[in-house]
Design a protein around this motif. Structure first.
Motif, PDB file in Angstrom:
ATOM      1  N   GLN A 417       0.835  -1.208   0.000  1.00 15.17           N
ATOM      2  CA  GLN A 417       0.000   0.000   0.000  1.00 15.17           C
ATOM      3  C   GLN A 417       0.871   1.260   0.000  1.00 15.17           C
ATOM      4  OE1 GLN A 417      -3.421  -0.103  -0.436  1.00 15.17           O
ATOM      5  NE2 GLN A 417      -2.828  -2.237  -0.787  1.00 15.17           N
ATOM      6  N   LEU A 418       1.976   1.220   0.751  1.00 14.92           N
ATOM      7  CA  LEU A 418       2.913   2.363   0.765  1.00 14.92           C
ATOM      8  C   LEU A 418       3.526   2.552  -0.619  1.00 14.92           C
ATOM      9  CD1 LEU A 418       4.894   2.000   4.138  1.00 14.92           C
ATOM     10  CD2 LEU A 418       2.980   3.520   3.636  1.00 14.92           C
ATOM     11  N   ARG A 419       3.897   1.441  -1.246  1.00 18.23           N
ATOM     12  CA  ARG A 419       4.505   1.536  -2.580  1.00 18.23           C
ATOM     13  C   ARG A 419       3.501   2.070  -3.596  1.00 18.23           C
ATOM     14  NH1 ARG A 419       9.501  -0.410  -2.791  1.00 18.23           N
ATOM     15  NH2 ARG A 419      10.207  -1.907  -1.218  1.00 18.23           N
ATOM     16  N   GLU A 420       2.249   1.642  -3.462  1.00 21.15           N
ATOM     17  CA  GLU A 420       1.214   2.119  -4.377  1.00 21.15           C
ATOM     18  C   GLU A 420       0.997   3.627  -4.204  1.00 21.15           C
ATOM     19  OE1 GLU A 420      -3.310   0.876  -5.033  1.00 21.15           O
ATOM     20  OE2 GLU A 420      -1.933  -0.846  -4.991  1.00 21.15           O
ATOM     21  N   ALA A 421       1.051   4.072  -2.948  1.00 21.51           N
ATOM     22  CA  ALA A 421       0.778   5.488  -2.665  1.00 21.51           C
ATOM     23  C   ALA A 421       1.963   6.392  -2.991  1.00 21.51           C
ATOM     24  CB  ALA A 421       0.384   5.646  -1.198  1.00 21.51           C
ATOM     25  N   PHE A 422       3.180   5.929  -2.691  1.00 21.80           N
ATOM     26  CA  PHE A 422       4.343   6.830  -2.764  1.00 21.80           C
ATOM     27  C   PHE A 422       5.416   6.390  -3.759  1.00 21.80           C
ATOM     28  CE2 PHE A 422       2.767   6.868   1.702  1.00 21.80           C
ATOM     29  CZ  PHE A 422       2.151   8.119   1.643  1.00 21.80           C
ATOM     30  N   GLY A 423       5.234   5.241  -4.390  1.00 16.83           N
ATOM     31  CA  GLY A 423       6.228   4.788  -5.366  1.00 16.83           C
ATOM     32  C   GLY A 423       7.289   3.907  -4.731  1.00 16.83           C
ATOM     33  N   PHE A 424       8.307   4.533  -4.159  1.00 16.70           N
ATOM     34  CA  PHE A 424       9.421   3.802  -3.550  1.00 16.70           C
ATOM     35  C   PHE A 424      10.052   2.801  -4.525  1.00 16.70           C
ATOM     36  CE2 PHE A 424       7.358   4.905   0.640  1.00 16.70           C
ATOM     37  CZ  PHE A 424       8.384   5.726   1.070  1.00 16.70           C
ATOM     38  N   VAL A 425      10.073   3.153  -5.819  1.00 24.11           N
ATOM     39  CA  VAL A 425      10.693   2.269  -6.820  1.00 24.11           C
ATOM     40  C   VAL A 425      12.185   2.149  -6.528  1.00 24.11           C
ATOM     41  CG1 VAL A 425      11.294   2.044  -9.269  1.00 24.11           C
ATOM     42  CG2 VAL A 425       9.017   2.855  -8.601  1.00 24.11           C
ATOM     43  N   GLY A 426      12.674   0.924  -6.522  1.00 22.98           N
ATOM     44  CA  GLY A 426      14.120   0.706  -6.423  1.00 22.98           C
ATOM     45  C   GLY A 426      14.686   0.674  -5.022  1.00 22.98           C
ATOM     46  N   THR A 427      13.834   0.858  -3.995  1.00 30.53           N
ATOM     47  CA  THR A 427      14.385   0.850  -2.633  1.00 30.53           C
ATOM     48  C   THR A 427      13.654  -0.152  -1.755  1.00 30.53           C
ATOM     49  OG1 THR A 427      14.815   2.155  -0.628  1.00 30.53           O
ATOM     50  CG2 THR A 427      12.896   2.788  -1.926  1.00 30.53           C
ATOM     51  N   PRO A 428      14.395  -0.891  -0.927  1.00 29.08           N
ATOM     52  CA  PRO A 428      13.712  -1.707   0.079  1.00 29.08           C
ATOM     53  C   PRO A 428      13.064  -0.795   1.113  1.00 29.08           C
ATOM     54  CG  PRO A 428      16.096  -1.815   0.394  1.00 29.08           C
ATOM     55  CD  PRO A 428      15.852  -0.979  -0.828  1.00 29.08           C
ATOM     56  N   ILE A 429      12.098  -1.314   1.830  1.00 25.40           N
ATOM     57  CA  ILE A 429      11.452  -0.583   2.929  1.00 25.40           C
ATOM     58  C   ILE A 429      11.627  -1.422   4.188  1.00 25.40           C
ATOM     59  CG2 ILE A 429       9.227   0.158   3.875  1.00 25.40           C
ATOM     60  CD1 ILE A 429       8.315   0.786   1.044  1.00 25.40           C
ATOM     61  N   HIS A 430      12.073  -0.794   5.269  1.00 22.89           N
ATOM     62  CA  HIS A 430      12.251  -1.511   6.529  1.00 22.89           C
ATOM     63  C   HIS A 430      11.173  -1.107   7.535  1.00 22.89           C
ATOM     64  CE1 HIS A 430      16.816  -2.500   5.902  1.00 22.89           C
ATOM     65  NE2 HIS A 430      16.032  -3.033   4.994  1.00 22.89           N
ATOM     66  N   PHE A 431      10.692  -2.096   8.272  1.00 25.58           N
ATOM     67  CA  PHE A 431       9.699  -1.844   9.326  1.00 25.58           C
ATOM     68  C   PHE A 431      10.264  -2.244  10.681  1.00 25.58           C
ATOM     69  CE2 PHE A 431       6.764  -2.529   5.678  1.00 25.58           C
ATOM     70  CZ  PHE A 431       6.110  -1.302   5.733  1.00 25.58           C
ATOM     71  N   VAL A 432       9.956  -1.442  11.685  1.00 25.09           N
ATOM     72  CA  VAL A 432      10.243  -1.783  13.080  1.00 25.09           C
ATOM     73  C   VAL A 432       8.884  -1.809  13.772  1.00 25.09           C
ATOM     74  CG1 VAL A 432      11.425  -1.095  15.192  1.00 25.09           C
ATOM     75  CG2 VAL A 432      12.462  -0.587  12.968  1.00 25.09           C
ATOM     76  N   VAL A 433       8.590  -2.900  14.468  1.00 24.38           N
ATOM     77  CA  VAL A 433       7.271  -3.034  15.129  1.00 24.38           C
ATOM     78  C   VAL A 433       7.445  -2.816  16.618  1.00 24.38           C
ATOM     79  CG1 VAL A 433       5.262  -4.516  15.446  1.00 24.38           C
ATOM     80  CG2 VAL A 433       6.604  -4.683  13.345  1.00 24.38           C
ATOM     81  N   ARG A 434       6.657  -1.915  17.168  1.00 28.08           N
ATOM     82  CA  ARG A 434       6.715  -1.606  18.605  1.00 28.08           C
ATOM     83  C   ARG A 434       5.332  -1.799  19.226  1.00 28.08           C
ATOM     84  NH1 ARG A 434      11.573  -1.444  18.841  1.00 28.08           N
ATOM     85  NH2 ARG A 434      12.960   0.321  18.587  1.00 28.08           N
ATOM     86  N   GLU A 435       5.324  -2.298  20.460  1.00 28.40           N
ATOM     87  CA  GLU A 435       4.077  -2.351  21.194  1.00 28.40           C
ATOM     88  C   GLU A 435       3.904  -1.034  21.929  1.00 28.40           C
ATOM     89  OE1 GLU A 435       3.938  -5.913  23.554  1.00 28.40           O
ATOM     90  OE2 GLU A 435       4.162  -7.202  21.790  1.00 28.40           O
ATOM     91  N   LYS A 436       2.640  -0.602  22.049  1.00 31.11           N
ATOM     92  CA  LYS A 436       2.374   0.713  22.632  1.00 31.11           C
ATOM     93  C   LYS A 436       2.972   0.816  24.026  1.00 31.11           C
ATOM     94  CE  LYS A 436      -1.251   4.170  22.589  1.00 31.11           C
ATOM     95  NZ  LYS A 436      -2.698   4.437  22.590  1.00 31.11           N
ATOM     96  N   GLY A 437       3.656   1.924  24.272  1.00 32.93           N
ATOM     97  CA  GLY A 437       4.272   2.122  25.592  1.00 32.93           C
ATOM     98  C   GLY A 437       5.666   1.547  25.702  1.00 32.93           C
ATOM     99  N   GLU A 438       6.097   0.811  24.655  1.00 31.26           N
ATOM    100  CA  GLU A 438       7.425   0.187  24.660  1.00 31.26           C
ATOM    101  C   GLU A 438       8.488   1.266  24.444  1.00 31.26           C
ATOM    102  OE1 GLU A 438       8.761  -4.041  22.823  1.00 31.26           O
ATOM    103  OE2 GLU A 438       8.128  -2.526  21.405  1.00 31.26           O
ATOM    104  N   LYS A 439       9.579   1.153  25.185  1.00 28.14           N
ATOM    105  CA  LYS A 439      10.681   2.106  25.026  1.00 28.14           C
ATOM    106  C   LYS A 439      11.414   1.824  23.724  1.00 28.14           C
ATOM    107  CE  LYS A 439      10.673   4.333  29.072  1.00 28.14           C
ATOM    108  NZ  LYS A 439      11.141   3.896  30.357  1.00 28.14           N
ATOM    109  N   ASP A 440      12.118   2.837  23.186  1.00 30.70           N
ATOM    110  CA  ASP A 440      12.915   2.647  21.959  1.00 30.70           C
ATOM    111  C   ASP A 440      14.001   1.621  22.221  1.00 30.70           C
ATOM    112  OD1 ASP A 440      11.453   4.411  20.622  1.00 30.70           O
ATOM    113  OD2 ASP A 440      12.892   6.065  20.686  1.00 30.70           O
TER     114      ASP A 440
END
Length: 440
Positions: A417-440
C-alpha cells in the motif's frame, strides 16, 4: 561506511569457527533474509558500539607443491585488497609452520593493520608459553584465543576495533551518487562503466584502484555527479569455482558497503544464476537502492516473448526484491544506457524519500479499511499509528497492541500500500514493530 575485517589463515586453524562465533553470538546483528540462499561468508558484527563487516576468506589450500605460493597469494591478496583490518589466525597446537610463514611474509609487506590470533588456546595458563613462539612470524603481539570455547574474544575485538578510523562514516559529497556495478565475473561490468565514461561529454577525473579493489570513476552527466565503483578484477582462471564465487561475493560486499545505488549486471546469454541471487542479496540485506541490468541484450536472438521470459525468471529468482526495476541494456552498443542513468536518479531519490506522519497515517487508515488487520485466537491486531524514522532505506515504526499478531503477510500488504501510494521504486522498505508504551 562500515570498516571491513577479513579473517585469513591456512585450513584447519579454526577460521570458520571464529567467524561463526562472532557472527552467531549476540554481538552479531546479522539478520537472514528469506529467499536469499548463499553460504554466509560475511556478517555484520557490533562490538562496544563499533559496527563492522566481518569476512571469512576461506582456507588457503595449497593443493599441489607447484601451486602453493599461487594459492596463498590469491587468498592473501583478496583479504589485503578488501579489508581495513586483517585477523591472521594460526593454530597453537601445530605451532608455526611454513604456510604460516608464507602468509606472514605477504601480510607484513602491506600497510594494513594485522591482528595475530593464536587459536585453540583452551588453557590460557598452560598454553601461554606455546603462544610466544608466534612472535617469530614478525606480525606483532600474538593474542591467545579459543574460538571453540569463546575465550579471549573480547581482547581480540578490542585490538581489531582499535585500528578503525575514528570516524568510520567518511564524509561524502551529498550531491554525488555512488553507484556500485556488481555481478559475476565477465558479465560486462567494466565495459558498462567504460561506455558511460567514454561517451559522455564531461569526465571529471579517473581515480585508479582504491584499497578496496574497485576502480572509482567520478563523472558529471547533465549536472549530476556520479561515482561509478567497478568491482571487476576477477579475471584470473581458477580450477576452484567456489573460490571465484567467494572472491566475487567479497568484492561485491566491499563495493555495496560504499554505494548509494547497486546495479546488478546479469549476462543475457546465461540468464539469472544462483550466484546472481547471492550477490543481489548483499545489496538487499544492506538496504541499498537497486537496479537489475540485463547486459548483452544485443547478442541474443529475440522474439515477442523473450523479454517477458527474462522478467519472469528474474522475478522468480529475486522474489525478495520485486522493488528493483529491470532494464535491458548493451554495454557494447550503448542500448538503454540513458534509461539506466535515469533509473539511477529515480531510485536514489526514492531511497531518501521522507513521508510526513499525517499523510502516512491517512494511507494506513485506508489500507486497514480495505483489509482488516488479522486476528489470532480471538485477539484482534490493532495498529495505532505509523511514523517514518529514517531514510536510506526508508524505515518506519508501526505501533501495535501485540507484535505477534502482525504477521508477515499483513506487513507485506502494508508495504504494498505504501509503494502504491508513494512509489518507492528501487528501494527496500524496513519496518520496526513496537508495542504501545514500549521504550525505543
Amino acid at each position: 561506511m562500515k570498516p571491513i575485517v577479513a579473517v585469513v589463515g591456512r585450513p584447519n586453524v579454526g577460521k570458520s569457527t571464529l567467524f561463526n562465533r562472532l557472527a552467531g553470538e549476540r554481538i552479531s546483528i546479522v539478520q537472514d533474509t528469506p529467499g536469499v540462499t548463499r553460504d554466509r561468508i560475511y556478517a555484520d558484527v557490533e562490538w562496544l558500539d563499533k559496527k563492522f563487516t566481518l569476512i571469512d576468506t576461506g582456507g588457503m589450500e595449497p593443493g599441489t607443491e607447484d601451486i602453493i605460493l599461487k594459492q596463498i597469494l590469491q587468498q592473501a591478496e583478496i583479504a589485503i585488497e578488501t579489508a581495513d583490518v586483517i585477523v591472521f589466525v594460526v593454530d597453537v597446537k601445530t605451532g608455526v609452520i611454513e604456510d604460516d610463514m608464507q602468509v606472514a611474509n605477504i601480510l607484513r609487506r602491506t600497510n594494513k593493520p594485522i591482528v595475530l590470533a593464536v587459536n585453540k588456546v583452551d588453557n590460557m595458563r598452560k598454553d601461554n608459553f606455546e603462544v610466544l613462539e608466534f612472535y617469530n612470524l614478525g606480525i606483532g603481539d600474538p593474542i591467545a584465543i579459543s574460538a571453540g570455547q569463546a575465550l579471549g574474544l573480547g581482547d581480540l575485538l578490542d585490538e581489531v576495533t582499535k585500528h578503525f578510523p575514528e570516524d568510520a562514516d567518511y564524509e561524502d559529497d551529498e550531491n554525488e551518487i555512488k553507484v556500485a556495478i556488481i555481478g559475476k565475473p565477465n558479465v560486462g561490468k567494466s565495459s558498462l562503466v567504460n561506455k558511460i565514461l567514454g561517451e559522455e561529454r564531461h569526465i571529471v577525473s579517473n581515480i585508479p584502484g582504491t584499497t578496496r579493489d574497485a576502480v572509482d570513476s567520478p563523472i558529471e552527466i547533465d549536472g549530476q555527479k556520479y561515482v561509478f565503483i567497478d568491482t571487476a578484477g576477477m579475471r584470473r582462471k581458477s580450477k576452484i569455482k567456489e573460490e571465484i564465487e567467494r572472491f566475487s561475493i567479497i568484492r561485491a560486499v566491499a563495493a555495496v558497503e560504499r554505494c548509494d545505488v547497486a546495479i546488478l549486471v546479469i549476462d543475457a546469454n546465461e540468464g539469472i544464476t544462483d550466484q546472481d541471487t547471492k550477490i543481489a542479496g548483499i545489496a538487499h540485506e544492506r538496504g541499498k537502492a537497486a537496479i537489475v541490468a540485463v547486459n548483452k541484450w544485443d547478442s541474443i536472438e529475440k522474439d515477442d516473448k523473450t523479454m517477458n521470459k527474462y522478467l519472469k525468471d528474474i522475478g522468480n529468482e529475486l522474489a525478495y526484491m520485486p522493488y528493483a526495476p529491470r532494464v535491458f541494456i548493451s554495454a557494447h552498443t550503448g542500448q538503454r544506457i540513458n534509461r539506466m542513468l535515469e533509473l539511477i536518479q529515480t531510485v536514489h531519490e526514492n531511497h531518501a524519500l521522507r513521508i510526513s506522519t499525517g499523510v502516512l497515517n491517512d494511507v494506513l487508515i485506508e489500507a486497514m479499511a480495505m483489509q482488516q488487520p488479522p486476528a489470532d485466537k480471538g485477539k484482534q491486531l490493532k495498529i495505532y499509528y505509523m511514523t517514518q524514522v529514517g531514510v536510506k532505506p526508508p524505515t518506519f515504526v508501526i505501533f501495535v497492541n501485540d507484535r505477534e499478531l502482525l504477521h508477515f503477510s499483513y506487513r507485506r500488504y502494508i508495504e504494498n500500500q505504501l509503494r502504491e501510494a508513494f512509489g518507492f521504486v528501487g528501494t527496500p522498505i524496513h519496518f520496526v514493530v513496537r508495542e504501545k508504551g514500549e521504550k525505543d
